[in-house]
Design a protein around this motif. Structure first.
Motif, PDB file in Angstrom:
ATOM      1  N   TYR A  14       0.828  -1.206   0.000  1.00 14.98           N
ATOM      2  CA  TYR A  14       0.000   0.000   0.000  1.00 14.98           C
ATOM      3  C   TYR A  14       0.858   1.249   0.000  1.00 14.98           C
ATOM      4  O   TYR A  14       2.002   1.226   0.427  1.00 14.98           O
ATOM      5  CB  TYR A  14      -0.989  -0.001   1.184  1.00 14.98           C
ATOM      6  CG  TYR A  14      -0.430   0.527   2.486  1.00 14.98           C
ATOM      7  CD1 TYR A  14      -0.698   1.821   2.894  1.00 14.98           C
ATOM      8  CD2 TYR A  14       0.370  -0.264   3.307  1.00 14.98           C
ATOM      9  CE1 TYR A  14      -0.194   2.320   4.085  1.00 14.98           C
ATOM     10  CE2 TYR A  14       0.873   0.219   4.497  1.00 14.98           C
ATOM     11  CZ  TYR A  14       0.587   1.515   4.875  1.00 14.98           C
ATOM     12  OH  TYR A  14       1.087   2.006   6.047  1.00 14.98           O
ATOM     13  N   SER A  44       1.491   4.816   1.420  1.00 12.90           N
ATOM     14  CA  SER A  44       1.181   5.767   2.488  1.00 12.90           C
ATOM     15  C   SER A  44       1.432   7.166   1.936  1.00 12.90           C
ATOM     16  O   SER A  44       1.702   7.333   0.746  1.00 12.90           O
ATOM     17  CB  SER A  44       2.046   5.502   3.716  1.00 12.90           C
ATOM     18  OG  SER A  44       3.386   5.841   3.457  1.00 12.90           O
ATOM     19  N   ARG A  45       1.399   8.159   2.810  1.00 10.69           N
ATOM     20  CA  ARG A  45       1.643   9.523   2.334  1.00 10.69           C
ATOM     21  C   ARG A  45       3.091   9.728   1.924  1.00 10.69           C
ATOM     22  O   ARG A  45       3.399  10.623   1.151  1.00 10.69           O
ATOM     23  CB  ARG A  45       1.274  10.519   3.432  1.00 10.69           C
ATOM     24  CG  ARG A  45      -0.212  10.526   3.692  1.00 10.69           C
ATOM     25  CD  ARG A  45      -0.598  11.555   4.720  1.00 10.69           C
ATOM     26  NE  ARG A  45      -2.027  11.472   4.956  1.00 10.69           N
ATOM     27  CZ  ARG A  45      -2.574  11.293   6.134  1.00 10.69           C
ATOM     28  NH1 ARG A  45      -1.813  11.172   7.208  1.00 10.69           N
ATOM     29  NH2 ARG A  45      -3.878  11.237   6.275  1.00 10.69           N
ATOM     30  N   TYR A  76      -9.555  -4.232   4.563  1.00 13.30           N
ATOM     31  CA  TYR A  76      -9.779  -2.851   4.150  1.00 13.30           C
ATOM     32  C   TYR A  76     -10.194  -1.988   5.337  1.00 13.30           C
ATOM     33  O   TYR A  76      -9.775  -0.830   5.446  1.00 13.30           O
ATOM     34  CB  TYR A  76     -10.825  -2.780   3.034  1.00 13.30           C
ATOM     35  CG  TYR A  76     -10.229  -3.029   1.664  1.00 13.30           C
ATOM     36  CD1 TYR A  76      -9.524  -2.026   1.012  1.00 13.30           C
ATOM     37  CD2 TYR A  76     -10.364  -4.249   1.026  1.00 13.30           C
ATOM     38  CE1 TYR A  76      -8.970  -2.229  -0.233  1.00 13.30           C
ATOM     39  CE2 TYR A  76      -9.819  -4.475  -0.224  1.00 13.30           C
ATOM     40  CZ  TYR A  76      -9.119  -3.466  -0.847  1.00 13.30           C
ATOM     41  OH  TYR A  76      -8.563  -3.679  -2.083  1.00 13.30           O
ATOM     42  N   SER A 103      -7.777   1.094   6.698  1.00 13.94           N
ATOM     43  CA  SER A 103      -8.256   2.480   6.760  1.00 13.94           C
ATOM     44  C   SER A 103      -8.210   3.005   8.191  1.00 13.94           C
ATOM     45  O   SER A 103      -7.933   4.175   8.414  1.00 13.94           O
ATOM     46  CB  SER A 103      -9.672   2.584   6.194  1.00 13.94           C
ATOM     47  OG  SER A 103     -10.560   1.850   6.995  1.00 13.94           O
ATOM     48  N   ARG A 106      -4.685   4.640   7.811  1.00 15.34           N
ATOM     49  CA  ARG A 106      -5.271   5.710   7.006  1.00 15.34           C
ATOM     50  C   ARG A 106      -5.048   5.482   5.502  1.00 15.34           C
ATOM     51  O   ARG A 106      -4.801   6.432   4.751  1.00 15.34           O
ATOM     52  CB  ARG A 106      -4.702   7.080   7.410  1.00 15.34           C
ATOM     53  CG  ARG A 106      -4.954   7.469   8.850  1.00 15.34           C
ATOM     54  CD  ARG A 106      -6.410   7.818   9.045  1.00 15.34           C
ATOM     55  NE  ARG A 106      -6.660   8.364  10.377  1.00 15.34           N
ATOM     56  CZ  ARG A 106      -7.154   7.657  11.377  1.00 15.34           C
ATOM     57  NH1 ARG A 106      -7.404   6.362  11.220  1.00 15.34           N
ATOM     58  NH2 ARG A 106      -7.400   8.216  12.540  1.00 15.34           N
ATOM     59  N   ASN A 166      -6.371   4.600   1.874  1.00 10.40           N
ATOM     60  CA  ASN A 166      -7.628   4.541   1.130  1.00 10.40           C
ATOM     61  C   ASN A 166      -7.621   3.307   0.234  1.00 10.40           C
ATOM     62  O   ASN A 166      -6.554   2.821  -0.156  1.00 10.40           O
ATOM     63  CB  ASN A 166      -7.868   5.834   0.336  1.00 10.40           C
ATOM     64  CG  ASN A 166      -6.827   6.069  -0.710  1.00 10.40           C
ATOM     65  OD1 ASN A 166      -5.697   5.645  -0.558  1.00 10.40           O
ATOM     66  ND2 ASN A 166      -7.196   6.767  -1.769  1.00 10.40           N
ATOM     67  N   PRO A 167      -8.781   2.760  -0.093  1.00 12.62           N
ATOM     68  CA  PRO A 167      -8.846   1.486  -0.826  1.00 12.62           C
ATOM     69  C   PRO A 167      -8.100   1.493  -2.156  1.00 12.62           C
ATOM     70  O   PRO A 167      -7.576   0.464  -2.570  1.00 12.62           O
ATOM     71  CB  PRO A 167     -10.351   1.283  -1.049  1.00 12.62           C
ATOM     72  CG  PRO A 167     -11.003   2.076   0.009  1.00 12.62           C
ATOM     73  CD  PRO A 167     -10.108   3.239   0.293  1.00 12.62           C
ATOM     74  N   SER A 190      -5.271   2.773  -2.840  1.00 14.04           N
ATOM     75  CA  SER A 190      -3.819   2.659  -2.690  1.00 14.04           C
ATOM     76  C   SER A 190      -3.392   1.267  -2.217  1.00 14.04           C
ATOM     77  O   SER A 190      -2.203   1.005  -2.085  1.00 14.04           O
ATOM     78  CB  SER A 190      -3.315   3.710  -1.702  1.00 14.04           C
ATOM     79  OG  SER A 190      -3.749   3.395  -0.399  1.00 14.04           O
TER      80      SER A 190
END
Length: 186
Positions: A91, A93-94, A117, A121, A125, A127-128, A130
């Motif tokens: 996934y 992340s930021r 999922y 989340s 945090r 989102n689906p 990513s």
């Protein structure tokens, strides 16, 4: 309504699809390589979109320059038995891309993916869009690594009875009561 009726609000919203597709045949490449993927999505439209997202990354085949050969929904063989599921995922992340392994206990793989999922989340945090599921499979009890899964193994599980509701004597039972029932023991 079947034998095992489930409240729709509690049911996992994810479905598992098997999609087979390829880049469109061209004079340069008359028989392109065929790809088959297991995709988890809320519906068939999103599953097809996800398939083309991965195809674009794999071999530069877009929806406009490709074709789908088959789209099937896959179902569990035994949806009444609790199993351990291991899920490998990646996934965004930021800041970075992360690889992960997670375990869940559920009666179906769709339910386990729904749990994944929700947890991603909540805890990360994410989102689906990513989240990319690399592999999802059942795991035998002796191969499980996570504590929250292994604590449910073994046949000697006991759960406390939190609140016993006393039954009224059969002679005094009625369909409707004038006063609310007391649900605690005196």
């Amino acid at each position: 309504m079947g034998k095992f009726a489930v409240d729709p609000s509690l049911e996992a919203k994810m479905h598992q699809y098997q999609i087979v597709g390829r880049a469109a045949p061209t004079p340069k490449n008359p028989t392109p390589k065929i790809y088959r993927m297991r995709i988890f999505a809320r519906n068939q439209v999103l599953a097809k979109s996800r398939f083309w997202y991965f195809m674009k990354k794999l071999n530069k085949a877009k929806k406009s320059g490709g074709e789908l050969l088959a789209v099937n929904e896959l179902h569990d063989a035994s949806p009444t038995k609790v199993k351990n599921y291991g899920i490998w995922l990646r996934y965004e992340s930021r800041k970075n891309t992360h690889n992960m392994y997670k375990e869940f206990r559920n009666v179906s793989i769709n339910g386990a993916i729904g749990q994944l999922y929700q947890e991603m989340s909540g805890r990360h945090r994410a989102n689906p869009g990513s989240i990319q599921i690399i592999h999802a499979t059942t795991v035998p009890d002796d191969k499980c690594r996570r504590d929250h899964v292994t604590e449910m193994h073994g046949g000697k599980l006991k759960f406390p009875v939190i609140r016993k509701v006393p039954h009224c004597v059969k002679k005094l039972r009625t369909t409707f009561k004038a006063s609310r029932p007391t649900t605690f023991l005196r």
